[in-house]
Scaffold this motif. Structure first.
Motif, short mmCIF file in Angstrom:
data_model
loop_
_atom_site.label_atom_id
_atom_site.label_comp_id
_atom_site.label_asym_id
_atom_site.label_seq_id
_atom_site.Cartn_x
_atom_site.Cartn_y
_atom_site.Cartn_z
N ASP A 24 -60.11 -28.29 78.49
CA ASP A 24 -59.62 -28.17 77.11
C ASP A 24 -58.40 -29.06 76.87
OD1 ASP A 24 -59.66 -27.26 74.52
OD2 ASP A 24 -58.51 -25.45 74.93
N ARG A 25 -58.54 -30.33 77.21
CA ARG A 25 -57.41 -31.25 77.08
C ARG A 25 -57.91 -32.68 76.88
NH1 ARG A 25 -55.20 -32.41 83.31
NH2 ARG A 25 -57.25 -33.08 84.11
N ILE A 26 -57.02 -33.52 76.39
CA ILE A 26 -57.21 -34.96 76.35
C ILE A 26 -56.28 -35.58 77.40
CG2 ILE A 26 -57.17 -37.05 74.93
CD1 ILE A 26 -59.18 -34.95 74.02
N VAL A 27 -56.83 -36.49 78.18
CA VAL A 27 -56.04 -37.17 79.21
C VAL A 27 -55.92 -38.64 78.86
CG1 VAL A 27 -55.86 -37.76 81.66
CG2 VAL A 27 -56.79 -35.53 80.98
N MET A 28 -54.70 -39.16 78.94
CA MET A 28 -54.43 -40.58 78.69
C MET A 28 -54.11 -41.26 80.02
SD MET A 28 -51.47 -42.29 76.26
CE MET A 28 -50.12 -41.52 77.19
N TYR A 29 -54.76 -42.39 80.27
CA TYR A 29 -54.49 -43.19 81.46
C TYR A 29 -53.98 -44.55 81.02
CZ TYR A 29 -55.39 -46.07 85.61
OH TYR A 29 -55.27 -46.94 86.67
N ASN A 30 -52.77 -44.89 81.45
CA ASN A 30 -52.18 -46.18 81.12
C ASN A 30 -52.60 -47.21 82.16
OD1 ASN A 30 -50.20 -48.41 81.00
ND2 ASN A 30 -49.16 -47.14 79.48
N THR A 31 -53.34 -48.22 81.75
CA THR A 31 -53.86 -49.20 82.70
C THR A 31 -52.78 -50.11 83.27
OG1 THR A 31 -54.39 -50.77 80.93
CG2 THR A 31 -56.13 -49.23 81.58
N SER A 32 -51.63 -50.16 82.60
CA SER A 32 -50.52 -50.99 83.11
C SER A 32 -49.71 -50.25 84.16
CB SER A 32 -49.61 -51.42 81.95
OG SER A 32 -50.31 -52.21 81.03
N THR A 33 -49.34 -49.01 83.86
CA THR A 33 -48.52 -48.24 84.80
C THR A 33 -49.36 -47.44 85.79
OG1 THR A 33 -48.45 -46.27 83.37
CG2 THR A 33 -46.77 -47.97 83.00
N LYS A 34 -50.66 -47.28 85.48
CA LYS A 34 -51.59 -46.49 86.29
C LYS A 34 -51.16 -45.03 86.39
CE LYS A 34 -53.20 -50.47 88.92
NZ LYS A 34 -53.44 -51.08 90.25
N LYS A 35 -50.56 -44.55 85.32
CA LYS A 35 -50.15 -43.15 85.26
C LYS A 35 -50.96 -42.41 84.22
CE LYS A 35 -45.35 -43.88 86.75
NZ LYS A 35 -43.92 -43.69 86.41
N ASP B 161 -58.30 -44.58 64.80
CA ASP B 161 -58.31 -45.54 63.71
C ASP B 161 -57.43 -46.72 64.10
OD1 ASP B 161 -55.66 -44.83 63.21
OD2 ASP B 161 -56.10 -43.69 61.39
N ARG B 162 -57.35 -47.73 63.25
CA ARG B 162 -56.64 -48.95 63.60
C ARG B 162 -55.13 -48.75 63.72
NH1 ARG B 162 -60.04 -52.96 59.50
NH2 ARG B 162 -61.95 -53.06 60.77
N ALA B 163 -54.62 -47.70 63.09
CA ALA B 163 -53.19 -47.42 63.13
C ALA B 163 -52.78 -46.62 64.36
CB ALA B 163 -52.78 -46.67 61.86
N GLY B 164 -53.75 -46.23 65.19
CA GLY B 164 -53.42 -45.48 66.39
C GLY B 164 -53.45 -43.98 66.22
N ASN B 165 -54.02 -43.50 65.12
CA ASN B 165 -54.22 -42.06 64.95
C ASN B 165 -55.43 -41.63 65.76
OD1 ASN B 165 -52.16 -41.43 62.83
ND2 ASN B 165 -53.35 -42.96 61.71
N CYS B 166 -55.28 -40.56 66.52
CA CYS B 166 -56.32 -40.07 67.42
C CYS B 166 -56.99 -38.84 66.81
CB CYS B 166 -55.69 -39.72 68.78
SG CYS B 166 -56.84 -39.02 69.97
N GLY C 150 -65.24 -26.13 65.92
CA GLY C 150 -65.62 -26.92 64.75
C GLY C 150 -64.47 -27.68 64.14
N ASP C 151 -63.29 -27.63 64.75
CA ASP C 151 -62.12 -28.32 64.21
C ASP C 151 -62.14 -29.81 64.52
OD1 ASP C 151 -60.90 -26.02 63.16
OD2 ASP C 151 -59.95 -25.54 65.07
N ILE C 152 -61.52 -30.59 63.62
CA ILE C 152 -61.16 -31.98 63.89
C ILE C 152 -59.64 -32.04 63.91
CG2 ILE C 152 -61.31 -34.38 63.18
CD1 ILE C 152 -64.03 -33.24 63.88
N SER C 153 -59.08 -32.35 65.06
CA SER C 153 -57.62 -32.39 65.21
C SER C 153 -57.12 -33.82 65.13
CB SER C 153 -57.21 -31.78 66.55
OG SER C 153 -57.64 -30.44 66.66
N LEU C 154 -55.90 -33.96 64.63
CA LEU C 154 -55.24 -35.26 64.56
C LEU C 154 -54.06 -35.28 65.51
CD1 LEU C 154 -55.06 -38.04 63.11
CD2 LEU C 154 -53.51 -36.95 61.47
N LEU C 155 -54.02 -36.28 66.41
CA LEU C 155 -52.93 -36.48 67.35
C LEU C 155 -52.41 -37.90 67.17
CD1 LEU C 155 -54.96 -34.31 68.68
CD2 LEU C 155 -53.93 -34.95 70.85
N ASP C 156 -51.20 -38.14 67.65
CA ASP C 156 -50.74 -39.52 67.68
C ASP C 156 -51.20 -40.16 68.99
OD1 ASP C 156 -48.89 -38.89 69.72
OD2 ASP C 156 -47.20 -38.77 68.33
N LYS C 157 -50.93 -41.45 69.17
CA LYS C 157 -51.44 -42.15 70.35
C LYS C 157 -50.83 -41.66 71.64
CE LYS C 157 -48.10 -45.95 69.86
NZ LYS C 157 -47.94 -47.41 69.65
#
Length: 270
Positions: free
Chosen positions: A254-265, A8-13, A21-28
Motif C-alpha cells: 500500500d505504498r508508492i516507492v521512488m527510486y532515484n537513478t542518480s543517487t540509487k536511493k 502530468d508534464r508539471a510533475g503531478n503524480c 476507487g480513489d484517485i490521489s494526487l501527490l507531488d513528485k
C-alpha cells in the motif's frame, strides 16, 4: 492498494487505488496533496494515464467492471487539479480485464487487453484502433499480458506473465523482436510489469528480489546483467518515470516507492 501511477508534464503524480476507487494526487516527492473529487463513481480502477490534447489535460481510466469486462473512460482534469469531470466512454473496444495502459507522446493509447491476449492502439481523435494478437505472436494461446510500456524511441514493450518473454513493437504495433529471459524463472515466479528510465529497463516480478533492472533492453539476454533494487517489496504492479526517478506501485505494501537513478536511493510513501 495502488494499482497504477501516472504523471502530468508539471510533475503531478496521480495514483489509482483499486480497492477504494480513489484517485490521489501527490507531488513528485510523494507528498500527499488530495484525493480528487470525481463526478462519477469509479469502480475498481485498474490503470490510468494522462492525455494531453490542445492545452488541456485528461485522465484516462480503465475500470474493472467484473472478471470478464472492463470499461475505459476519459475525465477532464479541472484547472485546480482537485477534481475530475466525466467526459465520455470509449466504446466498442470490448476489452476484457485490461491490466495496464500507456499513452504516447503522440496521444495514442496502448492497452494491455489481458484476457483478450492482445495489445490495442487507440487513436481517440480519429475514433479508430488497431491491435496485435499476442497469442499468435507468442504461439501461446493462453498467454497473459499484464503490462505495457514505451521507451524514448516510442517502441512498445509487453511481457508474458508466466513464461518470462518480453516482446517489442514499433509505435504502429509492428512486431520487432522477442527477448527470452526465462533464466529468471529459477528465482522468480511471474513477470508483472515493465518500465523505462532512459535506456534502463525495469521489471517487477514475484520472488525474493521483486524489482530488477538492466542498463538497456539489449542486456536482457544475459543473466549476468541483472541488477536489483531492494526495498522489501510486496507485489509491485506498475512502473513509471519522471525525469531521473522511477516510481513503483507496490500494491500489497500500500505504498508508492521512488527510486532515484542518480543517487540509487529509494524513498516511499510509508
Amino acid at each position: 492498494r495502488p494499482s497504477s501511477i501516472t504523471f502530468d508534464r508539471a510533475g503531478n503524480c496521480f495514483v489509482a487505488n483499486r480497492s477504494s476507487g480513489d484517485i490521489s494526487l501527490l507531488d513528485k516527492n510523494l507528498n500527499f496533496i488530495i484525493n480528487l473529487e470525481v463526478d462519477k463513481l469509479l469502480h475498481r480502477p485498474a490503470c490510468i494515464g494522462i492525455l494531453n490534447n490542445v492545452g488541456r489535460h485528461y485522465l484516462v481510466v480503465i475500470e474493472r467492471i467484473n472478471s470478464e469486462k472492463s470499461s475505459i473512460s476519459i475525465y477532464n482534469i479541472l484547472n485546480d487539479k482537485r477534481s475530475l469531470s466525466f467526459v465520455k466512454k470509449i466504446k466498442n473496444l470490448n476489452i476484457n480485464d485490461a491490466q495496464d495502459l500507456i499513452i504516447s507522446r503522440k496521444s495514442k493509447l496502448f492497452i494491455a487487453d489481458t484476457l483478450n491476449r492482445r495489445i490495442l492502439r487507440v487513436d481517440i481523435e480519429n475514433e479508430s484502433y488497431n491491435e496485435v494478437d499476442l497469442a499468435k505472436i507468442s504461439s501461446n494461446s493462453k498467454i497473459l499480458i499484464k503490462t505495457i510500456s514505451i521507451n524514448d524511441n516510442d517502441e512498445i514493450f509487453t511481457a508474458d506473465f508466466d513464461n518470462f518473454r518480453v516482446y517489442k513493437f514499433d509505435e504502429f504495433l509492428n512486431f520487432i523482436s522477442e527477448y527470452d529471459i526465462s533464466y529468471l524463472k529459477t528465482e522468480h515466479k511471474v513477470l508483472r510489469a515493465i518500465g523505462f528510465n532512459g535506456e534502463k529497463i525495469f521489471l517487477c516480478t514475484r520472488g525474493k528480489n521483486q524489482v530488477i533492472f538492466y542498463e538497456s533492453a539489449n542486456k536482457l539476454g544475459n543473466k549476468s546483467n541483472v541488477q536489483y533494487i531492494k526495498a522489501n517489496w510486496n507485489h509491485p504492479v506498475k512502473i513509471v518515470s519522471y525525469k531521473d526517478c522511477v516510481y513503483f506501485a507496490d500494491k500489497e505494501n500500500d505504498r508508492i516507492v521512488m527510486y532515484n537513478t542518480s543517487t540509487k536511493k529509494t524513498f516511499s510513501t510509508q
